[in-house]
Design a protein around this motif. Structure first.
Motif, PDB file in Angstrom:
ATOM      1  N   ALA A  57      -7.645  -6.994  -3.177  1.00  0.00           N
ATOM      2  CA  ALA A  57      -6.251  -6.932  -2.727  1.00  0.00           C
ATOM      3  C   ALA A  57      -5.571  -5.660  -3.212  1.00  0.00           C
ATOM      4  O   ALA A  57      -4.811  -5.018  -2.474  1.00  0.00           O
ATOM      5  N   GLN A  58      -5.833  -5.270  -4.459  1.00  0.00           N
ATOM      6  CA  GLN A  58      -5.227  -4.046  -4.982  1.00  0.00           C
ATOM      7  C   GLN A  58      -5.751  -2.808  -4.247  1.00  0.00           C
ATOM      8  O   GLN A  58      -4.991  -1.866  -3.998  1.00  0.00           O
ATOM      9  N   ALA A  59      -7.041  -2.820  -3.907  1.00  0.00           N
ATOM     10  CA  ALA A  59      -7.590  -1.706  -3.132  1.00  0.00           C
ATOM     11  C   ALA A  59      -6.944  -1.647  -1.752  1.00  0.00           C
ATOM     12  O   ALA A  59      -6.613  -0.557  -1.247  1.00  0.00           O
ATOM     13  N   GLY A  60      -6.757  -2.804  -1.125  1.00  0.00           N
ATOM     14  CA  GLY A  60      -6.094  -2.833   0.172  1.00  0.00           C
ATOM     15  C   GLY A  60      -4.654  -2.375   0.092  1.00  0.00           C
ATOM     16  O   GLY A  60      -4.150  -1.696   1.000  1.00  0.00           O
ATOM     17  N   LEU A  61      -3.967  -2.733  -1.007  1.00  0.00           N
ATOM     18  CA  LEU A  61      -2.579  -2.316  -1.171  1.00  0.00           C
ATOM     19  C   LEU A  61      -2.482  -0.796  -1.305  1.00  0.00           C
ATOM     20  O   LEU A  61      -1.589  -0.167  -0.717  1.00  0.00           O
ATOM     21  N   ALA A  62      -3.403  -0.199  -2.058  1.00  0.00           N
ATOM     22  CA  ALA A  62      -3.397   1.264  -2.197  1.00  0.00           C
ATOM     23  C   ALA A  62      -3.681   1.937  -0.854  1.00  0.00           C
ATOM     24  O   ALA A  62      -3.050   2.941  -0.502  1.00  0.00           O
ATOM     25  N   GLU A  63      -4.606   1.373  -0.094  1.00  0.00           N
ATOM     26  CA  GLU A  63      -4.904   1.938   1.233  1.00  0.00           C
ATOM     27  C   GLU A  63      -3.712   1.764   2.171  1.00  0.00           C
ATOM     28  O   GLU A  63      -3.415   2.644   2.988  1.00  0.00           O
ATOM     29  N   GLY A  64      -3.009   0.635   2.045  1.00  0.00           N
ATOM     30  CA  GLY A  64      -1.833   0.410   2.880  1.00  0.00           C
ATOM     31  C   GLY A  64      -0.709   1.385   2.575  1.00  0.00           C
ATOM     32  O   GLY A  64      -0.009   1.848   3.487  1.00  0.00           O
ATOM     33  N   ARG A  65      -0.522   1.715   1.295  1.00  0.00           N
ATOM     34  CA  ARG A  65       0.495   2.707   0.930  1.00  0.00           C
ATOM     35  C   ARG A  65       0.215   4.049   1.613  1.00  0.00           C
ATOM     36  O   ARG A  65       1.113   4.692   2.153  1.00  0.00           O
ATOM     37  N   GLU A  66      -1.042   4.463   1.558  1.00  0.00           N
ATOM     38  CA  GLU A  66      -1.396   5.746   2.161  1.00  0.00           C
ATOM     39  C   GLU A  66      -1.221   5.698   3.677  1.00  0.00           C
ATOM     40  O   GLU A  66      -0.766   6.678   4.292  1.00  0.00           O
TER      41      GLU A  66
END
Length: 244
Positions: A57-66
């Motif tokens: 989930a944290q990896a997805g959140l970082a990708e979503g920010r970008e």
């Protein structure tokens, strides 16, 4: 003729009952120990799967920010980005996250399109040669492939002020802030008992318009705050304090 039991027979029967009792107690103790060990293994397995889901989930959140940073471009609000996602058919209509005044939008659709998961599976062909070796230089016999780890990322507008000119108030961002929601999931080997973790973050647009003010052009100004243009120096107005 009635034959009465002898002392030896009575002792043999007592010994048999005692042995059966001991076997029963040992069996019960083994069953209880097995149950405790199984529950402990389940607890540890759930904890490990939850950590994996949280990392996904944290990896997805970082990708979503970008992804939102790229979609934002030079705009001041996220309204155009939200509208583009909605027009692309990425509004979520699934139980629990459908409808409402602020619709959920699929920010990072999976390979199968909207409603599908992004996988974090590791392909051995994508690993560099150094990543397949231990620190001592020995090749790994096997490594976790994460084939059962996946994630989804959604975006929605926060509760900001209403824009009277917007056609869809649920997509009309006015305060430069939106919510990102990422879900990480680890599926069991048989597809049952999935473990999920949800993280969310309120992101803010930091693009600010340039603020300029009118004034005379500075010519001949140096880094030492002196004026040396070779021509007439500008007139400097100062306050005149009367004296008595």
């Amino acid at each position: 003729m009635v034959q009465r039991p002898t002392t030896r027979r009575r002792q043999g029967g007592f010994t048999l009952l005692l042995a059966m009792g001991v076997v029963t107690m040992v069996t019960l103790a083994v069953l209880v120990s097995y149950g405790v060990v199984s529950r402990e293994a389940d607890v540890q397995g759930d904890s490990r799967r939850y950590k994996e889901a949280l990392f996904a989930a944290q990896a997805g959140l970082a990708e979503g920010r970008e992804a939102m940073r790229i979609r934002l471009g030079g705009n001041e609000t996220y309204a155009s980005s939200l509208l583009a996602l909605s027009n692309a058919g990425l509004q979520v209509n699934e139980p629990g996250i459908n409808g409402g005044d602020r619709p959920f939008l699929e920010l990072l659709p999976g390979p199968g399109g909207a409603g599908t998961w992004n996988s974090l599976a590791i392909d051995e062909a994508d690993l560099a040669a150094a990543e397949r070796l231990s620190p001592s230089g020995e090749a790994y016999a096997s490594f976790p492939r994460q084939e059962n780890v996946r994630y989804r990322v959604f975006v929605r507008d926060d509760e900001d002020a209403v824009d009277p000119l917007a056609a869809d108030q649920g997509l009309a961002d006015t305060n430069k802030q939106v919510w990102l929601i990422a879900i990480g999931e680890v599926v069991g080997r048989d597809g049952s008992r999935p473990t999920r973790a949800v993280v969310q973050a309120l992101i803010t647009n930091e693009n600010a318009p340039a603020v300029t003010s009118p004034g005379t052009a500075m010519t001949g100004g140096g880094s030492d705050n002196t004026y040396n243009s070779g021509g007439e120096a500008p007139t400097v107005l100062t306050d005149v304090v009367p004296t008595h």
